[in-house]
Scaffold this motif. Structure first.
Motif, PDB file in Angstrom:
ATOM      1  N   ALA A   1      18.448  -0.103   0.775  1.00 25.47           N
ATOM      2  CA  ALA A   1      17.085  -0.589   1.020  1.00 25.47           C
ATOM      3  C   ALA A   1      16.234   0.495   1.676  1.00 25.47           C
ATOM      4  CB  ALA A   1      17.118  -1.846   1.880  1.00 25.47           C
ATOM      5  N   SER A   2      16.797   1.186   2.645  1.00 23.92           N
ATOM      6  CA  SER A   2      16.059   2.275   3.303  1.00 23.92           C
ATOM      7  C   SER A   2      15.763   3.409   2.331  1.00 23.92           C
ATOM      8  CB  SER A   2      16.846   2.812   4.490  1.00 23.92           C
ATOM      9  OG  SER A   2      16.930   1.859   5.505  1.00 23.92           O
ATOM     10  N   ALA A   3      16.728   3.733   1.494  1.00 24.53           N
ATOM     11  CA  ALA A   3      16.530   4.798   0.519  1.00 24.53           C
ATOM     12  C   ALA A   3      15.461   4.418  -0.504  1.00 24.53           C
ATOM     13  CB  ALA A   3      17.844   5.119  -0.185  1.00 24.53           C
ATOM     14  N   VAL A   4      15.508   3.190  -0.985  1.00 23.97           N
ATOM     15  CA  VAL A   4      14.495   2.712  -1.935  1.00 23.97           C
ATOM     16  C   VAL A   4      13.121   2.739  -1.273  1.00 23.97           C
ATOM     17  CG1 VAL A   4      13.658   0.674  -3.188  1.00 23.97           C
ATOM     18  CG2 VAL A   4      16.066   1.343  -3.357  1.00 23.97           C
ATOM     19  N   GLU A   5      13.057   2.296  -0.038  1.00 24.16           N
ATOM     20  CA  GLU A   5      11.777   2.267   0.680  1.00 24.16           C
ATOM     21  C   GLU A   5      11.173   3.660   0.811  1.00 24.16           C
ATOM     22  OE1 GLU A   5       8.455   0.784   2.153  1.00 24.16           O
ATOM     23  OE2 GLU A   5      10.099  -0.435   1.332  1.00 24.16           O
ATOM     24  N   SER A   6      12.009   4.692   0.842  1.00 22.19           N
ATOM     25  CA  SER A   6      11.509   6.063   1.003  1.00 22.19           C
ATOM     26  C   SER A   6      10.867   6.623  -0.261  1.00 22.19           C
ATOM     27  CB  SER A   6      12.648   6.990   1.442  1.00 22.19           C
ATOM     28  OG  SER A   6      13.529   7.275   0.367  1.00 22.19           O
ATOM     29  N   LEU A   7      11.060   5.957  -1.385  1.00 21.20           N
ATOM     30  CA  LEU A   7      10.502   6.452  -2.640  1.00 21.20           C
ATOM     31  C   LEU A   7       8.996   6.183  -2.713  1.00 21.20           C
ATOM     32  CD1 LEU A   7      13.232   5.260  -5.158  1.00 21.20           C
ATOM     33  CD2 LEU A   7      12.902   7.569  -4.262  1.00 21.20           C
ATOM     34  N   PRO A   8       8.251   7.079  -3.316  1.00 18.59           N
ATOM     35  CA  PRO A   8       6.807   6.878  -3.468  1.00 18.59           C
ATOM     36  C   PRO A   8       6.490   5.972  -4.663  1.00 18.59           C
ATOM     37  CG  PRO A   8       7.397   9.003  -4.367  1.00 18.59           C
ATOM     38  CD  PRO A   8       8.665   8.410  -3.796  1.00 18.59           C
ATOM     39  N   LEU A   9       6.848   4.690  -4.524  1.00 16.43           N
ATOM     40  CA  LEU A   9       6.655   3.701  -5.581  1.00 16.43           C
ATOM     41  C   LEU A   9       5.869   2.527  -5.039  1.00 16.43           C
ATOM     42  CD1 LEU A   9      10.355   3.537  -6.883  1.00 16.43           C
ATOM     43  CD2 LEU A   9       8.484   4.871  -7.879  1.00 16.43           C
ATOM     44  N   SER A  10       5.323   1.734  -5.937  1.00 17.95           N
ATOM     45  CA  SER A  10       4.642   0.512  -5.526  1.00 17.95           C
ATOM     46  C   SER A  10       5.655  -0.455  -4.935  1.00 17.95           C
ATOM     47  CB  SER A  10       3.956  -0.148  -6.725  1.00 17.95           C
ATOM     48  OG  SER A  10       4.932  -0.673  -7.612  1.00 17.95           O
ATOM     49  N   LYS A  11       5.181  -1.378  -4.129  1.00 18.56           N
ATOM     50  CA  LYS A  11       6.063  -2.381  -3.533  1.00 18.56           C
ATOM     51  C   LYS A  11       6.778  -3.180  -4.621  1.00 18.56           C
ATOM     52  CE  LYS A  11       6.328  -6.402  -0.467  1.00 18.56           C
ATOM     53  NZ  LYS A  11       7.562  -6.796  -1.064  1.00 18.56           N
ATOM     54  N   ASP A  12       6.060  -3.558  -5.667  1.00 17.66           N
ATOM     55  CA  ASP A  12       6.682  -4.328  -6.751  1.00 17.66           C
ATOM     56  C   ASP A  12       7.815  -3.555  -7.426  1.00 17.66           C
ATOM     57  OD1 ASP A  12       4.995  -6.453  -6.279  1.00 17.66           O
ATOM     58  OD2 ASP A  12       3.657  -6.018  -7.962  1.00 17.66           O
ATOM     59  N   LEU A  13       7.606  -2.274  -7.641  1.00 18.47           N
ATOM     60  CA  LEU A  13       8.637  -1.465  -8.282  1.00 18.47           C
ATOM     61  C   LEU A  13       9.818  -1.243  -7.335  1.00 18.47           C
ATOM     62  CD1 LEU A  13       9.112  -0.311 -11.025  1.00 18.47           C
ATOM     63  CD2 LEU A  13       7.923   1.766 -10.335  1.00 18.47           C
ATOM     64  N   LYS A  14       9.559  -1.057  -6.056  1.00 15.28           N
ATOM     65  CA  LYS A  14      10.645  -0.957  -5.070  1.00 15.28           C
ATOM     66  C   LYS A  14      11.459  -2.244  -5.046  1.00 15.28           C
ATOM     67  CE  LYS A  14       8.351   2.229  -1.898  1.00 15.28           C
ATOM     68  NZ  LYS A  14       7.777   2.395  -0.545  1.00 15.28           N
ATOM     69  N   ASP A  15      10.773  -3.368  -5.050  1.00 13.03           N
ATOM     70  CA  ASP A  15      11.472  -4.660  -5.046  1.00 13.03           C
ATOM     71  C   ASP A  15      12.326  -4.823  -6.297  1.00 13.03           C
ATOM     72  OD1 ASP A  15      10.277  -5.272  -2.619  1.00 13.03           O
ATOM     73  OD2 ASP A  15       8.814  -6.669  -3.491  1.00 13.03           O
TER      74      ASP A  15
END
Length: 123
Positions: free
Chosen positions: A93-107
């Motif tokens: 979750a922390s690694a995904v959150e660090s990506l420069p993506l939209s919230k929807d794409l992170k989810d």
């Protein structure tokens, strides 16, 4: 319009390299689950990148190099508890959150992991 895979929508190989680097920075230092990752760290990261590439709809790189993923069988030699799965997911979750993506794409990306993480539990 052609359907793009999640792999393509998150940014392909560059995004997966960033994700796996951040993820393993966390995992290798995690007090609970670092014990599961004691072999060649560069090889561990590379295998994860290859697996995630095909897991997210990209080229079948893992299978080309290592054969069918058989993830549960490959993880059976390691004692994996529910607490380990939760810790793994927290790192992801922390690694995904660090990506420069939209919230929807992170989810959408993160939602691919819980089922697999808990499938690895064997103890």
């Amino acid at each position: 319009m052609e359907h793009q895979s999640l792999y393509e929508r998150i940014g392909g190989d560059a995004a997966l390299r960033q994700l796996t680097d951040r993820f393993y920075d966390l995992v290798f230092n995690h007090e609970l689950i670092s014990r599961l990752f004691k072999t060649d760290k560069d090889l561990i990261k590379e295998k994860q990148r290859l697996f995630l590439t095909q897991f997210l709809g990209g080229p079948q790189l893992y299978s080309e190099v290592y054969g069918h993923p058989m993830m549960r069988a490959r993880h059976m030699p390691h004692t994996i508890t529910e607490d380990d799965a939760v810790a793994w997911l927290q790192c992801m979750a922390s690694a995904v959150e660090s990506l420069p993506l939209s919230k929807d794409l992170k989810d959408e990306l993160f939602d691919r992991f819980p089922r697999t993480a808990f499938f690895m539990v064997n103890s």
